[in-house]
Design a protein around this motif. Structure first.
Motif, mmCIF file in Angstrom:
data_model
loop_
_atom_site.group_PDB
_atom_site.id
_atom_site.type_symbol
_atom_site.label_atom_id
_atom_site.label_comp_id
_atom_site.label_asym_id
_atom_site.label_seq_id
_atom_site.Cartn_x
_atom_site.Cartn_y
_atom_site.Cartn_z
ATOM 1 N N GLU A 1 -17.563 -14.073 -3.255
ATOM 2 C CA GLU A 1 -17.024 -13.008 -4.095
ATOM 3 C C GLU A 1 -16.211 -12.020 -3.251
ATOM 4 O O GLU A 1 -15.111 -11.604 -3.641
ATOM 5 C CB GLU A 1 -18.151 -12.281 -4.829
ATOM 6 N N TYR A 2 -16.749 -11.656 -2.087
ATOM 7 C CA TYR A 2 -16.030 -10.740 -1.191
ATOM 8 C C TYR A 2 -14.679 -11.347 -0.796
ATOM 9 O O TYR A 2 -13.651 -10.671 -0.851
ATOM 10 C CB TYR A 2 -16.857 -10.448 0.069
ATOM 11 N N ASN A 3 -14.683 -12.616 -0.405
ATOM 12 C CA ASN A 3 -13.441 -13.276 0.011
ATOM 13 C C ASN A 3 -12.429 -13.352 -1.132
ATOM 14 O O ASN A 3 -11.225 -13.190 -0.912
ATOM 15 C CB ASN A 3 -13.729 -14.671 0.568
ATOM 16 N N MET A 4 -12.917 -13.589 -2.345
ATOM 17 C CA MET A 4 -12.024 -13.643 -3.505
ATOM 18 C C MET A 4 -11.368 -12.291 -3.733
ATOM 19 O O MET A 4 -10.155 -12.196 -3.935
ATOM 20 C CB MET A 4 -12.809 -14.090 -4.743
ATOM 21 N N LEU A 5 -12.152 -11.221 -3.660
ATOM 22 C CA LEU A 5 -11.605 -9.879 -3.827
ATOM 23 C C LEU A 5 -10.648 -9.526 -2.687
ATOM 24 O O LEU A 5 -9.611 -8.902 -2.913
ATOM 25 C CB LEU A 5 -12.736 -8.845 -3.911
ATOM 26 N N TYR A 6 -11.000 -9.940 -1.473
ATOM 27 C CA TYR A 6 -10.130 -9.681 -0.319
ATOM 28 C C TYR A 6 -8.767 -10.355 -0.516
ATOM 29 O O TYR A 6 -7.729 -9.728 -0.302
ATOM 30 C CB TYR A 6 -10.798 -10.189 0.969
ATOM 31 N N LYS B 1 -3.079 -9.950 -1.771
ATOM 32 C CA LYS B 1 -1.947 -10.355 -2.596
ATOM 33 C C LYS B 1 -1.246 -9.132 -3.182
ATOM 34 O O LYS B 1 -0.009 -9.049 -3.185
ATOM 35 C CB LYS B 1 -2.434 -11.287 -3.714
ATOM 36 N N ILE B 2 -2.026 -8.170 -3.651
ATOM 37 C CA ILE B 2 -1.465 -6.933 -4.198
ATOM 38 C C ILE B 2 -0.703 -6.171 -3.115
ATOM 39 O O ILE B 2 0.432 -5.730 -3.319
ATOM 40 C CB ILE B 2 -2.576 -6.051 -4.811
ATOM 41 N N LEU B 3 -1.321 -6.028 -1.948
ATOM 42 C CA LEU B 3 -0.677 -5.294 -0.853
ATOM 43 C C LEU B 3 0.577 -6.004 -0.361
ATOM 44 O O LEU B 3 1.585 -5.352 -0.059
ATOM 45 C CB LEU B 3 -1.662 -5.075 0.297
ATOM 46 N N ASN B 4 0.524 -7.327 -0.293
ATOM 47 C CA ASN B 4 1.713 -8.083 0.110
ATOM 48 C C ASN B 4 2.843 -7.904 -0.906
ATOM 49 O O ASN B 4 4.007 -7.761 -0.527
ATOM 50 C CB ASN B 4 1.391 -9.565 0.282
ATOM 51 N N HIS B 5 2.490 -7.898 -2.185
ATOM 52 C CA HIS B 5 3.493 -7.686 -3.227
ATOM 53 C C HIS B 5 4.123 -6.295 -3.088
ATOM 54 O O HIS B 5 5.347 -6.142 -3.198
ATOM 55 C CB HIS B 5 2.874 -7.858 -4.615
ATOM 56 N N MET B 6 3.278 -5.300 -2.838
ATOM 57 C CA MET B 6 3.786 -3.941 -2.648
ATOM 58 C C MET B 6 4.732 -3.885 -1.448
ATOM 59 O O MET B 6 5.810 -3.280 -1.524
ATOM 60 C CB MET B 6 2.628 -2.950 -2.445
ATOM 61 N N THR B 7 4.339 -4.500 -0.361
ATOM 62 C CA THR B 7 5.165 -4.519 0.845
ATOM 63 C C THR B 7 6.489 -5.214 0.582
ATOM 64 O O THR B 7 7.555 -4.720 0.989
ATOM 65 C CB THR B 7 4.414 -5.231 1.994
ATOM 66 N N ASP B 8 6.428 -6.343 -0.108
ATOM 67 C CA ASP B 8 7.658 -7.068 -0.443
ATOM 68 C C ASP B 8 8.570 -6.221 -1.331
ATOM 69 O O ASP B 8 9.788 -6.194 -1.136
ATOM 70 C CB ASP B 8 7.344 -8.393 -1.148
ATOM 71 N N SER B 9 7.978 -5.527 -2.292
ATOM 72 C CA SER B 9 8.778 -4.679 -3.201
ATOM 73 C C SER B 9 9.437 -3.537 -2.438
ATOM 74 O O SER B 9 10.615 -3.229 -2.653
ATOM 75 C CB SER B 9 7.899 -4.104 -4.314
ATOM 76 N N ILE B 10 8.694 -2.929 -1.557
ATOM 77 C CA ILE B 10 9.248 -1.833 -0.757
ATOM 78 C C ILE B 10 10.364 -2.351 0.155
ATOM 79 O O ILE B 10 11.422 -1.733 0.271
ATOM 80 C CB ILE B 10 8.146 -1.128 0.068
#
Length: 114
Positions: A90-95, A100-109
């Motif tokens: 569960e921890y790994n899934m959330l990680y 993925k969210i942070l990578n998307h944010m970085t890509d958008s920026i």
């Protein structure tokens, strides 16, 4: 001004701090933090992690390639046992979800800054 968006460096730093606070107070991060504490408190997982880490340390100091491979196989077996716990899954899934969210944010920026 930063990137002609009317934001000076102080405002930029404040915005960055706001984003960091939002991430650290998000449900996904708080769930990960709670799971991490549970994992750390689990004696069986902690013992397996210590054994695994000791084996990795041994392998780093082993010069004989055959013995090194055998030690690394044992370390992988310990890690596989750790990864088999539902709480670790569960921890790994959330990680992965947060990454993925942070990578998307970085890509958008990055796209905006181009």
């Amino acid at each position: 001004m930063i990137y002609n968006h009317g934001m000076d460096s102080k405002q930029f730093i404040e915005k960055e701090e706001d984003i960091t606070k939002a991430i650290l107070s998000s449900d996904i991060y708080l769930q990960m933090k709670a799971l991490s504490q549970e994992i750390d408190a689990n004696d069986e997982i902690r013992a397996l992690a210590e054994e695994r880490d000791d084996l990795y340390f041994q392998s780093a100091n082993e010069r004989d390639e055959k013995k090194k491979r055998e030690i690394l196989i044992k370390a992988k077996e310990k890690d596989d046992k750790i990864q088999s716990f539902d709480i670790v899954k569960e921890y790994n899934m959330l990680y992965r979800k947060l990454r993925k969210i942070l990578n998307h944010m970085t890509d958008s920026i990055s796209e905006i800054l181009r």
